[in-house]
Structure formats: C-alpha cells, structure tokens
Design a protein around this motif. Structure first.
Motif, short mmCIF file in Angstrom:
data_model
loop_
_atom_site.label_atom_id
_atom_site.label_comp_id
_atom_site.label_asym_id
_atom_site.label_seq_id
_atom_site.Cartn_x
_atom_site.Cartn_y
_atom_site.Cartn_z
N VAL A 105 9.29 -14.72 -11.50
CA VAL A 105 10.68 -14.58 -11.86
C VAL A 105 11.26 -13.33 -11.22
O VAL A 105 10.58 -12.30 -11.12
N HIS A 106 12.51 -13.39 -10.81
CA HIS A 106 13.20 -12.24 -10.23
C HIS A 106 13.30 -11.13 -11.27
O HIS A 106 13.74 -11.36 -12.39
N ALA A 107 12.87 -9.93 -10.91
CA ALA A 107 12.89 -8.80 -11.84
C ALA A 107 14.31 -8.53 -12.33
O ALA A 107 15.26 -8.60 -11.56
N GLN A 108 14.43 -8.19 -13.61
CA GLN A 108 15.74 -8.03 -14.22
C GLN A 108 16.34 -6.64 -14.04
O GLN A 108 17.57 -6.50 -14.05
N SER A 109 15.51 -5.62 -13.87
CA SER A 109 16.07 -4.27 -13.74
C SER A 109 15.94 -3.77 -12.31
O SER A 109 15.11 -4.24 -11.53
N HIS A 110 16.75 -2.78 -11.99
CA HIS A 110 16.74 -2.16 -10.67
C HIS A 110 15.35 -1.55 -10.39
O HIS A 110 14.78 -1.76 -9.30
N LEU A 111 14.78 -0.82 -11.37
CA LEU A 111 13.47 -0.19 -11.18
C LEU A 111 12.39 -1.23 -10.94
O LEU A 111 11.51 -1.04 -10.09
N ALA A 112 12.45 -2.32 -11.67
CA ALA A 112 11.46 -3.38 -11.51
C ALA A 112 11.60 -4.06 -10.15
O ALA A 112 10.60 -4.39 -9.50
N ARG A 113 12.82 -4.26 -9.70
CA ARG A 113 13.02 -4.87 -8.37
C ARG A 113 12.49 -3.95 -7.28
O ARG A 113 11.86 -4.40 -6.32
N LYS A 114 12.73 -2.67 -7.42
CA LYS A 114 12.23 -1.71 -6.42
C LYS A 114 10.70 -1.67 -6.42
O LYS A 114 10.08 -1.58 -5.37
N PHE A 115 10.11 -1.74 -7.61
CA PHE A 115 8.65 -1.76 -7.67
C PHE A 115 8.09 -3.02 -7.02
O PHE A 115 7.10 -2.96 -6.30
N THR A 116 8.74 -4.14 -7.24
CA THR A 116 8.30 -5.40 -6.63
C THR A 116 8.35 -5.29 -5.11
O THR A 116 7.45 -5.75 -4.41
N GLU A 117 9.39 -4.65 -4.59
CA GLU A 117 9.48 -4.41 -3.14
C GLU A 117 8.33 -3.53 -2.67
O GLU A 117 7.68 -3.82 -1.65
N LEU A 118 8.08 -2.44 -3.40
CA LEU A 118 6.98 -1.53 -3.06
C LEU A 118 5.67 -2.29 -3.02
O LEU A 118 4.90 -2.18 -2.06
N GLN A 119 5.42 -3.08 -4.05
CA GLN A 119 4.17 -3.86 -4.12
C GLN A 119 4.06 -4.79 -2.92
O GLN A 119 3.00 -4.88 -2.30
N GLY A 120 5.13 -5.48 -2.59
CA GLY A 120 5.11 -6.40 -1.46
C GLY A 120 4.82 -5.70 -0.15
O GLY A 120 4.02 -6.19 0.67
N TRP A 121 5.45 -4.55 0.08
CA TRP A 121 5.23 -3.81 1.32
C TRP A 121 3.79 -3.30 1.41
O TRP A 121 3.16 -3.36 2.46
N VAL A 122 3.27 -2.80 0.30
CA VAL A 122 1.89 -2.30 0.29
C VAL A 122 0.91 -3.46 0.50
O VAL A 122 -0.05 -3.34 1.26
N ASN A 123 1.16 -4.59 -0.16
CA ASN A 123 0.29 -5.75 0.05
C ASN A 123 0.27 -6.16 1.52
O ASN A 123 -0.79 -6.47 2.07
N GLN A 124 1.41 -6.18 2.14
CA GLN A 124 1.47 -6.53 3.57
C GLN A 124 0.66 -5.54 4.41
O GLN A 124 -0.05 -5.94 5.34
N TYR A 125 0.78 -4.27 4.08
CA TYR A 125 0.07 -3.24 4.83
C TYR A 125 -1.45 -3.39 4.67
O TYR A 125 -2.19 -3.30 5.65
N ILE A 126 -1.88 -3.64 3.44
CA ILE A 126 -3.32 -3.84 3.20
C ILE A 126 -3.80 -5.08 3.94
O ILE A 126 -4.86 -5.06 4.58
N ALA A 127 -3.05 -6.17 3.85
CA ALA A 127 -3.45 -7.41 4.53
C ALA A 127 -3.59 -7.19 6.03
O ALA A 127 -4.52 -7.70 6.66
N LYS A 128 -2.67 -6.44 6.60
CA LYS A 128 -2.70 -6.14 8.03
C LYS A 128 -3.95 -5.33 8.39
O LYS A 128 -4.59 -5.57 9.42
N LYS A 129 -4.32 -4.39 7.54
CA LYS A 129 -5.47 -3.51 7.80
C LYS A 129 -6.81 -4.16 7.44
O LYS A 129 -7.86 -3.69 7.85
N SER A 130 -6.77 -5.23 6.66
CA SER A 130 -8.00 -5.83 6.16
C SER A 130 -8.72 -6.64 7.23
O SER A 130 -8.11 -7.14 8.18
N ASP A 131 -10.02 -6.77 7.04
CA ASP A 131 -10.84 -7.60 7.91
C ASP A 131 -10.86 -9.04 7.40
O ASP A 131 -10.96 -9.98 8.18
#
Length: 167
Positions: free
Chosen positions: A127-153
């Motif tokens: 579900v789309h996060a309801q608060s501004h802080l939660a939406r920003k955290f979701t973005e942070l999580q997504g960017w970090v996940n992408q970075y880890i996936a890129k670095k992973s074997d």
C-alpha cells in the motif's frame, strides 16, 4: 561474496538465509541490526533467536555493520529495513545522509572476504505510504535495495516461501 535476499514480510527470507548460511558453514554468524522498539518486537527477536541453534554466533550492531563482520566468515545480516530505520531516525529523517551512509557501508561490505547474506524487505510493493516520512523511507529503502542488488553476486526474491533467482 554478497548474497542478497529480498521479499515481502513473512515471505521466508530469514529461514532461507539461515539454511543457506548453515550449508556454507558449521559456525555461521548472525548480525542483528534491530533496536527493540516495543514488547511485540522483542517477542519477534526472541523467536528469531530460538530459530538458531548453538552453531550460531550473534553479533549486534545498529549502524556500522561493516566493521563487525569477521573476515573469512559466513554471516547473515538481518535486516536492511531495520538498519535503515536506525539510520533514518539517527539522521533526523534525512534521506540523503541515510543513503550516503548506507552506500558507504555496502561498499565496505563488498570488500570483505566473507560470505555475506543480506536480508531486506520490498516495502514499496504494498500500500502507498500515508505520511510524508513513510513515503521518504520507502524511497530510501528502494534505493538501498537497488544498490545492494547491483553490488551483490547473487540475488533471490522470496515469495510465499519460494526462492526466485534474480541474479
């Protein structure tokens, strides 16, 4: 080597990661990144601890995860979402500072001579996060996940207890 395991809540990530670690080592490590926020979460932590037998050594570190990983070890980092929560709170909800810190830690992880199994959550698929802080955290999580996936074997996406090989 970095093994990246992601998926939704209760998708089987931790169980899969533990099985993998036990196949790779008779003496695996478990890096717990969580802070105990409430009684319910404390019960969850106890359940996770009880899932591991005497072969496991637990290390607790809330922020600087790369510095505590033993060389030539097999270690499960559980989990990125809780680790990012610590960063996000400690950096006063600043996404840029949290992201920069996280990327630096991940870069350090990639240099360690160990089998590192990183567990993360795909929180942006619900579900789309309801608060501004939660939406920003979701973005942070997504960017970090992408970075880890890129670095992973290797990368695995867990769905209903089943691993889907991504990389």
């Amino acid at each position: 080597m970095i093994h990246y395991i992601t998926g939704g809540e209760r998708s089987g990530k931790s169980f899969y990661a533990q099985q993998l670690a036990e196949k790779l080592s008779n003496t695996p490590f478990y890096l717990a990144t969580a802070r105990i926020w409430d009684e319910d979460f404390e019960k969850r932590v106890v359940r996770h601890k009880n899932d591991r037998d005497e072969r496991w050594t637990t290390i607790e570190e809330e922020k600087e995860i790369a510095k505590v990983i033993p060389n030539k070890s097999v270690i499960v980092i559980d989990c990125v979402t809780l680790w990012l929560t610590n960063l996000y709170i400690d950096f006063d909800n600043n996404v840029e500072k949290s992201l920069a810190f996280a990327k630096n830690e991940i870069d350090q992880l990639a240099q360690i001579n160990s089998e590192i199994i990183i567990i993360s959550n795909e929180i942006g698929m619900g579900v789309h996060a309801q608060s501004h802080l939660a939406r920003k955290f979701t973005e942070l999580q997504g960017w970090v996940n992408q970075y880890i996936a890129k670095k992973s074997d290797k990368a695995i996406f867990m769905v209903s207890g089943l691993p889907l090989i991504l990389k």
